[in-house]
Design a protein around this motif. Structure first.
Motif, short mmCIF file in Angstrom:
data_model
loop_
_atom_site.label_atom_id
_atom_site.label_comp_id
_atom_site.label_asym_id
_atom_site.label_seq_id
_atom_site.Cartn_x
_atom_site.Cartn_y
_atom_site.Cartn_z
N HIS A 1 -70.87 24.74 -41.60
CA HIS A 1 -69.40 24.84 -41.59
C HIS A 1 -68.92 25.14 -40.16
CE1 HIS A 1 -69.37 24.96 -45.99
NE2 HIS A 1 -70.46 25.68 -45.85
N ARG A 2 -69.66 24.67 -39.18
CA ARG A 2 -69.29 24.88 -37.77
C ARG A 2 -69.67 23.63 -36.99
NH1 ARG A 2 -73.17 29.57 -35.58
NH2 ARG A 2 -73.21 28.40 -33.64
N ALA B 1 -62.13 27.18 -41.09
CA ALA B 1 -61.27 28.24 -41.63
C ALA B 1 -61.36 28.26 -43.15
CB ALA B 1 -59.83 28.00 -41.18
N ALA B 2 -61.56 27.08 -43.75
CA ALA B 2 -61.68 27.00 -45.22
C ALA B 2 -62.85 27.86 -45.69
CB ALA B 2 -61.88 25.55 -45.65
N ARG B 3 -63.97 27.75 -44.97
CA ARG B 3 -65.17 28.52 -45.35
C ARG B 3 -64.94 30.02 -45.16
NH1 ARG B 3 -68.59 29.03 -48.94
NH2 ARG B 3 -70.53 30.04 -48.33
N LEU B 4 -64.26 30.37 -44.07
CA LEU B 4 -63.99 31.79 -43.81
C LEU B 4 -63.12 32.37 -44.94
CD1 LEU B 4 -63.41 31.62 -39.96
CD2 LEU B 4 -65.19 32.97 -41.11
N ILE B 5 -62.14 31.57 -45.39
CA ILE B 5 -61.29 32.03 -46.51
C ILE B 5 -62.16 32.25 -47.75
CG2 ILE B 5 -59.43 31.37 -48.10
CD1 ILE B 5 -58.18 29.76 -45.84
N GLU B 6 -63.00 31.27 -48.05
CA GLU B 6 -63.85 31.37 -49.25
C GLU B 6 -64.69 32.65 -49.21
OE1 GLU B 6 -64.28 26.52 -49.61
OE2 GLU B 6 -66.04 27.71 -49.05
N LEU B 7 -65.16 33.00 -48.01
CA LEU B 7 -66.05 34.17 -47.89
C LEU B 7 -65.35 35.49 -48.18
CD1 LEU B 7 -68.16 33.27 -44.71
CD2 LEU B 7 -68.87 33.18 -47.10
N GLN C 1 -56.32 37.46 -43.02
CA GLN C 1 -56.61 37.61 -41.58
C GLN C 1 -57.34 38.93 -41.32
OE1 GLN C 1 -52.51 37.05 -40.35
NE2 GLN C 1 -53.11 35.34 -39.04
N GLN C 2 -56.84 40.02 -41.97
CA GLN C 2 -57.46 41.34 -41.74
C GLN C 2 -58.90 41.36 -42.23
OE1 GLN C 2 -54.67 43.94 -43.65
NE2 GLN C 2 -53.37 44.10 -41.83
N GLN C 3 -59.12 40.78 -43.42
CA GLN C 3 -60.45 40.81 -44.02
C GLN C 3 -61.44 39.97 -43.19
OE1 GLN C 3 -60.72 42.96 -46.13
NE2 GLN C 3 -62.40 42.57 -47.53
N VAL C 4 -60.99 38.79 -42.73
CA VAL C 4 -61.87 37.94 -41.91
C VAL C 4 -62.20 38.66 -40.60
CG1 VAL C 4 -61.94 35.79 -40.54
CG2 VAL C 4 -61.14 35.73 -42.91
N HIS C 5 -61.23 39.35 -40.05
CA HIS C 5 -61.46 40.07 -38.80
C HIS C 5 -62.41 41.24 -39.02
CE1 HIS C 5 -60.46 42.47 -35.14
NE2 HIS C 5 -60.68 41.27 -34.65
N LEU C 6 -62.17 41.97 -40.11
CA LEU C 6 -62.98 43.14 -40.42
C LEU C 6 -64.45 42.75 -40.67
CD1 LEU C 6 -62.47 46.23 -41.14
CD2 LEU C 6 -62.57 45.48 -43.52
N LEU C 7 -64.64 41.70 -41.48
CA LEU C 7 -66.01 41.34 -41.88
C LEU C 7 -66.72 40.48 -40.85
CD1 LEU C 7 -65.52 40.59 -45.69
CD2 LEU C 7 -66.34 42.69 -44.61
N HIS C 8 -65.97 39.63 -40.12
CA HIS C 8 -66.63 38.66 -39.26
C HIS C 8 -66.16 38.72 -37.80
CE1 HIS C 8 -68.34 37.08 -42.90
NE2 HIS C 8 -67.12 36.93 -43.40
N ILE D 1 -63.47 37.66 -36.51
CA ILE D 1 -62.82 36.41 -36.07
C ILE D 1 -61.33 36.44 -36.40
CG2 ILE D 1 -62.69 33.92 -36.54
CD1 ILE D 1 -65.84 34.28 -36.88
N GLN D 2 -60.54 35.98 -35.43
CA GLN D 2 -59.08 35.99 -35.57
C GLN D 2 -58.62 34.65 -36.15
OE1 GLN D 2 -57.53 38.90 -34.17
NE2 GLN D 2 -55.89 38.16 -35.50
N LEU D 3 -58.10 34.67 -37.36
CA LEU D 3 -57.55 33.43 -37.95
C LEU D 3 -56.08 33.32 -37.57
CD1 LEU D 3 -58.74 33.07 -41.67
CD2 LEU D 3 -59.33 31.63 -39.72
N LEU D 4 -55.67 32.14 -37.11
CA LEU D 4 -54.26 31.94 -36.76
C LEU D 4 -53.60 31.05 -37.81
CD1 LEU D 4 -54.53 31.28 -32.92
CD2 LEU D 4 -53.92 33.41 -34.07
N VAL D 5 -52.39 31.43 -38.21
CA VAL D 5 -51.66 30.65 -39.21
C VAL D 5 -51.26 29.33 -38.58
CG1 VAL D 5 -49.61 30.60 -40.69
CG2 VAL D 5 -50.83 32.76 -40.33
N GLU D 6 -51.46 28.22 -39.31
CA GLU D 6 -51.14 26.88 -38.74
C GLU D 6 -49.64 26.55 -38.84
OE1 GLU D 6 -53.36 23.65 -38.23
OE2 GLU D 6 -51.51 22.52 -38.04
N PRO D 7 -49.00 26.63 -40.02
CA PRO D 7 -47.56 26.33 -40.04
C PRO D 7 -46.78 27.43 -39.35
CG PRO D 7 -48.29 27.00 -42.21
CD PRO D 7 -49.51 26.94 -41.36
#
Ligand SMILES: Cc1cc2nc3c(=O)[nH]c(=O)nc-3n(C[C@H](O)[C@H](O)[C@H](O)COP(=O)(O)OP(=O)(O)OC[C@H]3O[C@@H](n4cnc5c(N)ncnc54)[C@H](O)[C@@H]3O)c2cc1C
Length: 327
Positions: free
Chosen positions: A248-249, A261-267, A307-314, A316-322
């Motif tokens: 997924h990279r 980002a889809a995979r990060l959300i799933e995790l 965003q918080q959970q992805v940052h906390l666990l991995h 990584i900073q997810l940015l909102v697209e729209p």
């Protein structure tokens, strides 16, 4: 004075949104209306397929309606900002104008296409843009910006500054069909359908892209959504373990890696409560859908929690697209 509840702003995520004022620009003379506007907030909107709007916009929403297509003697095709993007795709297919087949079925209007330099399946619209004619809110003049002056980059352009209202886009389409068939899911689709690359006509390419997209993306009028909800993060390759997000990279230029980002959300989703009005589309976990009755705060709170959970666990900073447009 209370908020006027009757000026509804249609939007692809189907949130209940109103604005203080809405104006339409149907011809160049209508621009006069803008010169008379107060200095309050303004927002140029197309089909609102790439924005998440708060309940009330305390300013003027502007819609550009001009939608004519004109072919100049120099081969440049000028297209009004109000034309739906898919109508331009169809026009090009009938006029033997090439270069945007890979951008088939991207929702929205032509005027919004340069704003985030729409792209899909290995092609970006900037590759066929000659120039963009727009109204400059600061100088109150109409200007034509060359491709270079538009400062196109990945999902970015000078128009993100919000200083311009795009009136028309001038394209220099290819006269010889030189398709980009290299994108992995397109390669797979063509192989699955036994289509040799030299058999792919512009129409077949456009239909293939349509079929791929329809198999995984919901059309906003059927299921309210604004496409990918987060950008795929691009990070330094050596900042993550070699086996992180395997499959997924993707390596991109200069020692950088793009993560799904889809995979990060799933995790992280198991640890997050999704309100009953919202969900992620079953065929594509990067697409947030409004199941009916969602409100702005539910959307922004859910995105923040992810965003918080992805940052906390991995880390990584997810940015909102729209674009999120708050009151
Ligand atoms: C299912 C789905 C799939 C999508 N797939 C893709 C994809 O593959 N690739 C991709 O790049 N995008 C994709 N998108 C995002 C979206 O379709 C594009 O960004 C599109 O160009 C937005 O068009 P719009 O008319 O809806 O713009 P809006 O959402 O109304 O506006 C988007 C931005 O452009 C500005 N804007 C709009 N019109 C003008 C104008 N005339 N002058 C100045 N500024 C203006 C707005 O202020 C806002 O900042 C997808 C969206 C959905 C819902």
């Amino acid at each position: 004075m209370g908020k006027p509840e009757n000026i509804k702003v249609n939007n692809a995520f189907d949130l209940s949104v109103t604005a203080k004022n809405i104006i339409s620009i149907s011809c160049l003379e209508d621009i006069q209306q803008l010169r008379q506007l107060d200095s309050g907030p303004r927002l140029v909107l197309g089909s609102a397929t790439n924005v998440i709007l708060d309940e009330y916009f305390d300013g003027t929403v502007i819609h550009v309606l001009m939608h004519k297509i004109t072919q100049g003697d120099n081969g440049v095709v000028s297209v009004g900002a109000g034309l739906p993007w898919h109508e331009l795709i169809n026009y090009c297919l009938t006029q033997d104008l090439y270069g945007i087949e890979n951008l088939t079925l991207i929702p929205g209007l032509v005027g919004a296409a340069p704003v985030q330099n729409i792209g899909a399946y290995g092609v970006e619209v900037s590759s066929v843009i000659h120039s963009v004619t727009c109204y400059n809110f600061a100088t109150q003049e109409i200007e034509t910006l060359s491709n270079v002056a538009c400062m196109f980059a990945y999902r970015d352009s000078v128009f993100k500054s919000k200083n311009y209202m795009i009136l028309s886009v001038q394209f220099h389409f290819q006269k010889v069909f030189q398709p980009d068939l290299s994108y992995p899911s397109l390669v797979q689709f063509l192989a699955d359908h036994h289509l040799a690359h030299d058999e792919v006509s512009p129409r077949v390419l456009s239909q293939s892209i349509q079929a791929i997209r329809e198999s995984k993306l919901p059309w906003p009028e059927d299921i309210p959504n604004v496409g990918s909800i987060f950008k795929n993060p691009i990070i330094e390759t050596d900042s993550i373990p070699a086996d992180f997000l395997e499959g997924h990279r993707w390596l991109v230029a200069d020692g950088q890696t793009k993560l799904s980002a889809a995979r990060l959300i799933e995790l992280v989703l198991t640890g997050i409560e999704i309100p009953p009005t919202l969900d992620f589309y079953k065929k594509h976990s990067l697409v947030l859908i409004n199941r009916g009755g969602a409100v702005f705060s539910e959307v922004t709170e859910l995105l923040r929690a992810i965003q918080q959970q992805v940052h906390l666990l991995h880390g990584i900073q997810l940015l909102v697209e729209p674009e999120i447009i708050e009151s």
